[in-house]
Design a protein around this motif. Structure first.
Motif, PDB file in Angstrom:
ATOM      1  N   GLU A   1      11.970 -18.364 -12.276  1.00 56.12           N
ATOM      2  CA  GLU A   1      13.228 -18.483 -13.017  1.00 56.12           C
ATOM      3  C   GLU A   1      14.429 -18.320 -12.097  1.00 56.12           C
ATOM      4  O   GLU A   1      15.433 -19.044 -12.219  1.00 56.12           O
ATOM      5  CB  GLU A   1      13.251 -17.428 -14.128  1.00 56.12           C
ATOM      6  N   LEU A   2      14.326 -17.381 -11.167  1.00 55.91           N
ATOM      7  CA  LEU A   2      15.445 -17.079 -10.276  1.00 55.91           C
ATOM      8  C   LEU A   2      15.402 -17.864  -8.967  1.00 55.91           C
ATOM      9  O   LEU A   2      16.356 -17.814  -8.180  1.00 55.91           O
ATOM     10  CB  LEU A   2      15.458 -15.580  -9.971  1.00 55.91           C
ATOM     11  N   GLY A   3      14.283 -18.547  -8.703  1.00 52.57           N
ATOM     12  CA  GLY A   3      14.147 -19.304  -7.460  1.00 52.57           C
ATOM     13  C   GLY A   3      14.029 -18.427  -6.229  1.00 52.57           C
ATOM     14  O   GLY A   3      14.519 -18.791  -5.152  1.00 52.57           O
ATOM     15  N   ARG A   4      13.353 -17.291  -6.382  1.00 48.26           N
ATOM     16  CA  ARG A   4      13.223 -16.368  -5.259  1.00 48.26           C
ATOM     17  C   ARG A   4      11.753 -16.192  -4.877  1.00 48.26           C
ATOM     18  O   ARG A   4      10.866 -16.364  -5.716  1.00 48.26           O
ATOM     19  CB  ARG A   4      13.830 -15.010  -5.615  1.00 48.26           C
ATOM     20  N   PRO A   5      11.501 -15.818  -3.611  1.00 52.99           N
ATOM     21  CA  PRO A   5      10.123 -15.734  -3.127  1.00 52.99           C
ATOM     22  C   PRO A   5       9.480 -14.377  -3.375  1.00 52.99           C
ATOM     23  O   PRO A   5      10.153 -13.384  -3.662  1.00 52.99           O
ATOM     24  CB  PRO A   5      10.272 -15.980  -1.622  1.00 52.99           C
ATOM     25  N   LEU A   6       8.160 -14.380  -3.238  1.00 61.29           N
ATOM     26  CA  LEU A   6       7.371 -13.155  -3.267  1.00 61.29           C
ATOM     27  C   LEU A   6       6.691 -12.960  -1.921  1.00 61.29           C
ATOM     28  O   LEU A   6       6.489 -13.920  -1.171  1.00 61.29           O
ATOM     29  CB  LEU A   6       6.297 -13.225  -4.358  1.00 61.29           C
ATOM     30  N   ARG A   7       6.335 -11.715  -1.656  1.00 57.13           N
ATOM     31  CA  ARG A   7       5.440 -11.432  -0.533  1.00 57.13           C
ATOM     32  C   ARG A   7       4.178 -10.793  -1.092  1.00 57.13           C
ATOM     33  O   ARG A   7       4.248  -9.806  -1.827  1.00 57.13           O
ATOM     34  CB  ARG A   7       6.079 -10.475   0.473  1.00 57.13           C
ATOM     35  N   ILE A   8       3.058 -11.379  -0.773  1.00 54.00           N
ATOM     36  CA  ILE A   8       1.763 -10.811  -1.125  1.00 54.00           C
ATOM     37  C   ILE A   8       1.359  -9.887   0.015  1.00 54.00           C
ATOM     38  O   ILE A   8       1.093 -10.346   1.127  1.00 54.00           O
ATOM     39  CB  ILE A   8       0.700 -11.907  -1.317  1.00 54.00           C
ATOM     40  N   GLY A   9       1.292  -8.589  -0.242  1.00 58.13           N
ATOM     41  CA  GLY A   9       1.000  -7.629   0.812  1.00 58.13           C
ATOM     42  C   GLY A   9      -0.346  -6.965   0.629  1.00 58.13           C
ATOM     43  O   GLY A   9      -0.514  -6.125  -0.253  1.00 58.13           O
ATOM     44  N   VAL A  10      -1.312  -7.359   1.446  1.00 61.53           N
ATOM     45  CA  VAL A  10      -2.662  -6.790   1.377  1.00 61.53           C
ATOM     46  C   VAL A  10      -2.827  -5.766   2.498  1.00 61.53           C
ATOM     47  O   VAL A  10      -2.629  -6.088   3.670  1.00 61.53           O
ATOM     48  CB  VAL A  10      -3.736  -7.890   1.518  1.00 61.53           C
ATOM     49  N   ASN A  11      -3.210  -4.550   2.158  1.00 60.92           N
ATOM     50  CA  ASN A  11      -3.442  -3.491   3.142  1.00 60.92           C
ATOM     51  C   ASN A  11      -4.893  -3.030   3.085  1.00 60.92           C
ATOM     52  O   ASN A  11      -5.496  -2.974   2.005  1.00 60.92           O
ATOM     53  CB  ASN A  11      -2.543  -2.278   2.877  1.00 60.92           C
ATOM     54  N   SER A  12      -5.422  -2.683   4.246  1.00 63.29           N
ATOM     55  CA  SER A  12      -6.816  -2.215   4.295  1.00 63.29           C
ATOM     56  C   SER A  12      -7.009  -0.947   3.467  1.00 63.29           C
ATOM     57  O   SER A  12      -8.099  -0.676   2.970  1.00 63.29           O
ATOM     58  CB  SER A  12      -7.232  -1.961   5.743  1.00 63.29           C
ATOM     59  N   GLY A  13      -5.950  -0.165   3.283  1.00 62.19           N
ATOM     60  CA  GLY A  13      -6.079   1.078   2.547  1.00 62.19           C
ATOM     61  C   GLY A  13      -5.938   0.948   1.047  1.00 62.19           C
ATOM     62  O   GLY A  13      -6.091   1.939   0.322  1.00 62.19           O
ATOM     63  N   SER A  14      -5.633  -0.258   0.556  1.00 61.42           N
ATOM     64  CA  SER A  14      -5.438  -0.417  -0.891  1.00 61.42           C
ATOM     65  C   SER A  14      -5.963  -1.769  -1.365  1.00 61.42           C
ATOM     66  O   SER A  14      -5.254  -2.529  -2.014  1.00 61.42           O
ATOM     67  CB  SER A  14      -3.953  -0.275  -1.244  1.00 61.42           C
ATOM     68  N   LEU A  15      -7.212  -2.044  -1.032  1.00 61.16           N
ATOM     69  CA  LEU A  15      -7.836  -3.294  -1.453  1.00 61.16           C
ATOM     70  C   LEU A  15      -8.225  -3.211  -2.933  1.00 61.16           C
ATOM     71  O   LEU A  15      -8.454  -2.125  -3.471  1.00 61.16           O
ATOM     72  CB  LEU A  15      -9.077  -3.582  -0.615  1.00 61.16           C
ATOM     73  N   PRO A  16      -8.339  -4.360  -3.599  1.00 58.80           N
ATOM     74  CA  PRO A  16      -8.818  -4.346  -4.988  1.00 58.80           C
ATOM     75  C   PRO A  16     -10.187  -3.677  -5.073  1.00 58.80           C
ATOM     76  O   PRO A  16     -10.996  -3.734  -4.133  1.00 58.80           O
ATOM     77  CB  PRO A  16      -8.900  -5.834  -5.330  1.00 58.80           C
ATOM     78  N   GLU A  17     -10.465  -3.079  -6.220  1.00 58.11           N
ATOM     79  CA  GLU A  17     -11.675  -2.269  -6.372  1.00 58.11           C
ATOM     80  C   GLU A  17     -12.948  -3.061  -6.111  1.00 58.11           C
ATOM     81  O   GLU A  17     -13.903  -2.531  -5.518  1.00 58.11           O
ATOM     82  CB  GLU A  17     -11.716  -1.669  -7.785  1.00 58.11           C
ATOM     83  N   HIS A  18     -12.986  -4.319  -6.508  1.00 58.15           N
ATOM     84  CA  HIS A  18     -14.226  -5.089  -6.353  1.00 58.15           C
ATOM     85  C   HIS A  18     -14.518  -5.429  -4.891  1.00 58.15           C
ATOM     86  O   HIS A  18     -15.597  -5.942  -4.575  1.00 58.15           O
ATOM     87  CB  HIS A  18     -14.178  -6.372  -7.189  1.00 58.15           C
ATOM     88  N   LEU A  19     -13.585  -5.142  -3.987  1.00 63.99           N
ATOM     89  CA  LEU A  19     -13.801  -5.422  -2.564  1.00 63.99           C
ATOM     90  C   LEU A  19     -14.021  -4.158  -1.742  1.00 63.99           C
ATOM     91  O   LEU A  19     -14.173  -4.233  -0.519  1.00 63.99           O
ATOM     92  CB  LEU A  19     -12.601  -6.202  -1.993  1.00 63.99           C
ATOM     93  N   ARG A  20     -14.064  -3.005  -2.386  1.00 67.30           N
ATOM     94  CA  ARG A  20     -14.194  -1.749  -1.649  1.00 67.30           C
ATOM     95  C   ARG A  20     -15.516  -1.668  -0.890  1.00 67.30           C
ATOM     96  O   ARG A  20     -15.570  -1.188   0.235  1.00 67.30           O
ATOM     97  CB  ARG A  20     -14.065  -0.556  -2.610  1.00 67.30           C
TER      98      ARG A  20
END
Length: 409
Positions: free
Chosen positions: A119-138
């Protein structure tokens, strides 16, 4: 190679061949508007192209409106856990929002943030860190941490694409330098989106700078990385910016401010070079031009070892020389080397970037060098002379040009 896609965070282009952008993160509570803005101005002066602010509370999101309005550089809001803070950050004017797929709350929450970004025409940053991975990848993280990092990023990229959103950049970070290098190399082959690179929680200014230089320098030398952040345990965010610039300057990816060349010293050293180098480095901070200055500890080898520097000094026990682009300017007492070096640099700028030389002073310096020359030192000039002599002997060889064949038995 740089990423194929390009986004804009405010006016700063990232990816698609744009210069590698330098960023950092404020260390203040974002709700403390004046302290945060003061730090933002310091990092901007140090060379940050954009800056990230933590937004863990509503009060931080509310403060963003003023911070964005008064900041000299674009603001990225850093969000974890609470997706509604991402929405509030966008409403406050944040130029970009960082969300973490490991803790933002699931696809429906992501979809809400993406809708507001669209809506605003602004970007996102997807930030993946080794210390906070999704649970299914632990579990995978323990077996193959690199694959776990890349999988988390790719899964989130695929979600973005299902939501028909491509205005984003991606980061995958680890405290492990080898894992950071391997995962970013793998990810760069799999997605076309801009990559934000860094070694997370790298350490102190000393150890963290070294780890970051090794990890990010390796990736940048491979052409991987569109924006970088150095993560150091310091309250002075501008120090992170300075390290980032030194890495980029060392790889000649960007130019900003002076470059200092200094010899490592050896048994030939006859003056207090530690003090001299420190003073030269301190005074160079006042110059914004990308000038290259060398400080060498040997009056004979100095010119040859840093002949491409714009200006330099080579010292000895009582006397030293100043030179520019490998050519002598004059000799001065060692105690005045630094002052006279900067006098020559200031004259250079005052004259429209012309090196000013007095031939009598040049001759005097040349004579001093000749009188103090170490006849055993293998200078570039002496090497060139030896090579020329060898070539001359070869040209006079009595068998030059003959063809020899082995006689048959």
């Amino acid at each position: 190679m740089p990423s194929k896609n390009q986004i804009h965070v405010g006016t700063v282009p990232i990816g698609g061949g744009a210069p590698v952008a330098v960023q950092t993160m404020t260390k203040t509570e974002t709700a403390d508007i004046q302290a945060t803005l003061a730090q933002i101005r310091r990092v901007a002066d140090a060379g940050a192209d954009l800056v990230r602010c933590a937004v863990p509370r509503d009060s931080d999101a509310q403060a963003l409106a003023t911070i964005v309005r008064e900041s000299p550089i674009p603001i990225v809001a850093d969000i974890h856990y609470n997706y509604t803070l991402a929405l509030k950050a966008f409403d406050a004017g944040a130029h970009c929002v960082r969300i973490n797929p490991g803790n933002i709350g699931g696809p429906d929450k992501v979809a809400a943030v993406v809708a507001r970004a669209k809506e605003l025409g602004r970007p996102l940053r997807i930030g993946v860190n080794s210390g906070s991975l999704p649970e299914h990848l632990r579990e995978l993280e323990f077996a193959d941490p690199v694959e776990a990092l890349v999988t988390a990023a790719v899964e989130f990229v695929e979600l973005m694409e299902r939501l028909e959103f491509t205005n984003f950049k991606v980061s995958i970070k680890s405290t492990s330098v080898p894992n950071t290098i391997a995962s970013n190399r793998m990810l760069a082959q799999r997605i076309p989106y801009p990559l934000h690179i860094g070694v997370t929680e790298a350490g102190t200014k000393w150890s963290g700078s070294l780890k970051s230089a090794v990890g990010l320098g390796t990736l940048l030398a491979d052409g991987i990385g569109d924006t970088i952040r150095i993560s150091l345990s310091t309250f002075q965010a501008e120090e992170e910016v300075k390290v980032a610039w030194e890495i980029l300057k060392a790889l000649k990816l960007r130019r900003r401010g002076p470059v200092l060349i200094a010899c490592p010293t050896c048994g030939r050293l006859q003056f207090d070079m530690d003090t001299v180098v420190t003073e030269v480095e301190r005074r160079l901070e006042q110059y914004e031009e990308p000038i290259e200055v060398s400080v060498l500890g040997c009056g004979v080898n100095g010119i040859g070892e840093a002949r491409h520097a714009d200006f330099g000094i080579a010292g000895a026990k009582d006397m030293g020389v100043i030179y520019a682009k490998g050519e002598l300017i004059r000799k001065v007492p060692t105690a005045r080397l630094v002052d006279e070096l900067f006098a020559e640099i200031d004259k250079y700028y005052a004259s429209g970037k012309k090196v000013l030389r007095d031939q009598a002073s040049v001759a005097e310096a040349a004579q001093w060098l000749a009188e103090n020359e170490d006849e055993t030192a293998m200078t570039p000039e002496r090497m060139a002379a030896l090579e020329a002599e060898a070539a001359k002997r070869e040209a006079q060889s009595p068998v030059k040009g003959r063809r020899f064949t082995r006689a048959s038995a």
